[in-house]
Motif scaffolding. Structure first.
Motif, PDB file in Angstrom:
ATOM      1  N   SER A 119       0.825  -1.206   0.000  1.00  0.00           N
ATOM      2  CA  SER A 119       0.000   0.000   0.000  1.00  0.00           C
ATOM      3  C   SER A 119       0.864   1.263   0.000  1.00  0.00           C
ATOM      4  O   SER A 119       0.573   2.231  -0.719  1.00  0.00           O
ATOM      5  N   ARG A 120       1.933   1.247   0.784  1.00  0.00           N
ATOM      6  CA  ARG A 120       2.833   2.406   0.810  1.00  0.00           C
ATOM      7  C   ARG A 120       3.491   2.614  -0.554  1.00  0.00           C
ATOM      8  O   ARG A 120       3.659   3.750  -1.006  1.00  0.00           O
ATOM      9  N   ARG A 121       3.856   1.520  -1.203  1.00  0.00           N
ATOM     10  CA  ARG A 121       4.482   1.623  -2.527  1.00  0.00           C
ATOM     11  C   ARG A 121       3.487   2.161  -3.551  1.00  0.00           C
ATOM     12  O   ARG A 121       3.838   2.976  -4.420  1.00  0.00           O
ATOM     13  N   VAL A 122       2.235   1.716  -3.471  1.00  0.00           N
ATOM     14  CA  VAL A 122       1.196   2.227  -4.361  1.00  0.00           C
ATOM     15  C   VAL A 122       1.071   3.734  -4.214  1.00  0.00           C
ATOM     16  O   VAL A 122       0.939   4.467  -5.206  1.00  0.00           O
ATOM     17  N   MET A 123       1.120   4.221  -2.984  1.00  0.00           N
ATOM     18  CA  MET A 123       0.992   5.666  -2.765  1.00  0.00           C
ATOM     19  C   MET A 123       2.147   6.440  -3.400  1.00  0.00           C
ATOM     20  O   MET A 123       1.955   7.546  -3.905  1.00  0.00           O
ATOM     21  N   GLU A 124       3.342   5.870  -3.388  1.00  0.00           N
ATOM     22  CA  GLU A 124       4.462   6.511  -4.085  1.00  0.00           C
ATOM     23  C   GLU A 124       4.134   6.678  -5.568  1.00  0.00           C
ATOM     24  O   GLU A 124       4.351   7.751  -6.151  1.00  0.00           O
ATOM     25  N   PHE A 125       3.617   5.617  -6.178  1.00  0.00           N
ATOM     26  CA  PHE A 125       3.306   5.648  -7.610  1.00  0.00           C
ATOM     27  C   PHE A 125       2.128   6.573  -7.904  1.00  0.00           C
ATOM     28  O   PHE A 125       2.108   7.261  -8.929  1.00  0.00           O
ATOM     29  N   MET A 126       1.141   6.598  -7.005  1.00  0.00           N
ATOM     30  CA  MET A 126      -0.032   7.442  -7.215  1.00  0.00           C
ATOM     31  C   MET A 126       0.355   8.923  -7.239  1.00  0.00           C
ATOM     32  O   MET A 126      -0.196   9.710  -8.008  1.00  0.00           O
ATOM     33  N   ARG A 127       1.296   9.298  -6.405  1.00  0.00           N
ATOM     34  CA  ARG A 127       1.662  10.716  -6.280  1.00  0.00           C
ATOM     35  C   ARG A 127       2.436  11.237  -7.477  1.00  0.00           C
ATOM     36  O   ARG A 127       2.424  12.442  -7.737  1.00  0.00           O
ATOM     37  N   ARG A 128       3.130  10.350  -8.212  1.00  0.00           N
ATOM     38  CA  ARG A 128       3.951  10.840  -9.315  1.00  0.00           C
ATOM     39  C   ARG A 128       3.427  10.449 -10.697  1.00  0.00           C
ATOM     40  O   ARG A 128       4.123  10.648 -11.693  1.00  0.00           O
ATOM     41  N   ASN A 129       2.208   9.907 -10.752  1.00  0.00           N
ATOM     42  CA  ASN A 129       1.629   9.522 -12.042  1.00  0.00           C
ATOM     43  C   ASN A 129       0.179   9.976 -12.150  1.00  0.00           C
ATOM     44  O   ASN A 129      -0.534  10.053 -11.148  1.00  0.00           O
ATOM     45  N   LYS A 130      -0.255  10.233 -13.383  1.00  0.00           N
ATOM     46  CA  LYS A 130      -1.615  10.698 -13.628  1.00  0.00           C
ATOM     47  C   LYS A 130      -2.592   9.561 -13.927  1.00  0.00           C
ATOM     48  O   LYS A 130      -3.799   9.722 -13.752  1.00  0.00           O
ATOM     49  N   PHE A 131      -2.059   8.425 -14.390  1.00  0.00           N
ATOM     50  CA  PHE A 131      -2.935   7.330 -14.809  1.00  0.00           C
ATOM     51  C   PHE A 131      -2.414   5.998 -14.259  1.00  0.00           C
ATOM     52  O   PHE A 131      -1.230   5.854 -13.950  1.00  0.00           O
ATOM     53  N   VAL A 132      -3.338   5.031 -14.169  1.00  0.00           N
ATOM     54  CA  VAL A 132      -2.979   3.693 -13.711  1.00  0.00           C
ATOM     55  C   VAL A 132      -3.734   2.661 -14.547  1.00  0.00           C
ATOM     56  O   VAL A 132      -4.918   2.824 -14.838  1.00  0.00           O
ATOM     57  N   LEU A 133      -3.029   1.614 -14.947  1.00  0.00           N
ATOM     58  CA  LEU A 133      -3.631   0.437 -15.570  1.00  0.00           C
ATOM     59  C   LEU A 133      -3.734  -0.628 -14.494  1.00  0.00           C
ATOM     60  O   LEU A 133      -2.718  -1.075 -13.951  1.00  0.00           O
ATOM     61  N   GLN A 134      -4.960  -1.021 -14.163  1.00  0.00           N
ATOM     62  CA  GLN A 134      -5.178  -2.026 -13.131  1.00  0.00           C
ATOM     63  C   GLN A 134      -5.671  -3.309 -13.786  1.00  0.00           C
ATOM     64  O   GLN A 134      -6.645  -3.301 -14.546  1.00  0.00           O
ATOM     65  N   CYS A 135      -5.002  -4.426 -13.492  1.00  0.00           N
ATOM     66  CA  CYS A 135      -5.326  -5.708 -14.113  1.00  0.00           C
ATOM     67  C   CYS A 135      -5.498  -6.787 -13.053  1.00  0.00           C
ATOM     68  O   CYS A 135      -4.827  -6.777 -12.021  1.00  0.00           O
ATOM     69  N   ASP A 136      -6.370  -7.727 -13.346  1.00  0.00           N
ATOM     70  CA  ASP A 136      -6.604  -8.872 -12.475  1.00  0.00           C
ATOM     71  C   ASP A 136      -6.696 -10.104 -13.371  1.00  0.00           C
ATOM     72  O   ASP A 136      -7.321 -10.049 -14.436  1.00  0.00           O
TER      73      ASP A 136
END
Length: 341
Positions: A119-136
């Protein structure tokens, strides 16, 4: 690539099985079957090692349990003796080897890389990027092909006897696909299988901001079109190299929030996922209503506190305590719960 041979002696050693037994019974000593094993522990372990050394070890019959939370799936249950001990003994030897090849941003079922670190790592990525590709991945464990998995394992492990043990466990459920959920070995082998995806994303696509938690993974970037292209390429790779398909693949703005690993991540804060919040609320209200302060209930409250302390949950906790009071729960019980969470 280094391949590991001559692992058998370390695996079959008395010291390894002693450690495996201690790890297998950890937190389970209240069960009758565990106490029976512990009463004759040394004798059982000697017989097990002799059985394995003679090539007569076979996986015990599975007891299959259907569960519905967090989603419908089948759990395969094996007895502590001999199976759990054998699985721990294998992972004692193979785990350190596999850990060296896992990428930093693979988190599930890896020591020191749990849900909250992810979760902490996700927050790092969220703060420096505008978009996310989420896959399952659709039905990940039931979709794993045994032959492909063993082929991947042989890239790193070259000890024939160890490979025979893994072959017995991998094919123990029958058929040509499916790793039984519930086995310690399945958690590790699932990571070994999807390490091929990690390698592809990091080495071939050279994607910097990528994270995987079991079969849920995300790529972060500042160009939505590039993420869409990456999605198509990964879809092709998963099917052709691993025989897997998506159940979900969506590109969205990070400002909309990312529903991932039990939390709702935003660039500036984290909330509990709605389903997680509902589950915690239901359990706590049940404990309060029945005035249940058993060891099991205290464990559930500790689990709830673990979830809540990593999210912005002040209002959630206040509303939950107020709801419990409205139900006529005694003040001492309300205070206990408010303190516990």
């Amino acid at each position: 690539m280094k391949r590991y041979k001559n692992l058998w002696d370390a695996f079959i050693s008395a010291e390894n099985f002693d450690l495996a037994a201690r790890r297998a019974v950890r937190g389970k000593k209240s069960k009758a079957a565990i106490n029976k094993f512990l009463a004759n522990r040394d004798e059982y372990l000697l017989k097990l090692r002799q059985c394995i050394a003679s090539g007569n070890f076979k996986t015990s019959p599975y007891r299959v349990v259907k569960i519905f939370e967090p989603k419908e799936r089948y759990i395969y249950v094996l007895p502590l003796y001999p199976d759990h001990i054998v699985h721990h003994a294998l992972i004692n030897i193979l785990g350190p080897i596999w850990l060296k090849m896992f990428y930093r941003d693979s988190y599930a079922c890896i020591p020191g890389r749990g849900l909250h670190a992810a979760s902490r790592r996700v927050m790092e990525f969220m703060r420096r990027n505008k978009f996310v590709l989420q896959c399952d991945i659709r039905k990940f464990y039931p979709s794993i092909e045994h032959a492909r998995l063993m082929q991947i394992i042989r890239h790193k492990i070259a000890d024939g006897k160890i490979l025979d043990m893994l072959h017995e466990i991998v094919w123990s459920v029958g058929g040509e696909r499916n790793l039984p959920i519930g086995n310690l070995t399945s958690q590790w082998l699932g990571n070994v299988y999807l390490n091929e995806l990690d390698k592809f994303v990091k080495q071939c696509l050279r994607w910097p901001d990528y994270i995987r938690y079991c079969d849920d993974f995300c790529l972060f970037g500042n160009n939505a079109r590039q993420l869409c292209v990456a999605c198509v390429i990964i879809r092709y790779f998963l099917w052709n190299k691993l025989g897997l398909t998506f159940s979900k693949a969506v590109v969205r703005s990070t400002g909309q929030g990312l529903d991932y690993i039990g939390y709702r991540h935003f660039p500036d804060f984290v909330l509990l996922r709605r389903r997680t919040a509902q589950r915690i609320r239901r359990r706590i209200i049940n404990i309060a209503t029945y005035d249940d302060w058993s060891e099991h209930s205290r464990g559930q409250l500790a689990s709830a506190r673990g979830w809540l302390q990593w999210a912005c949950s002040h209002n959630y906790k206040n509303n939950l305590v107020a709801d419990i009071r409205r139900r006529g729960v005694t003040s001492p019980m309300v205070h206990r719960i408010a303190t516990a969470i």
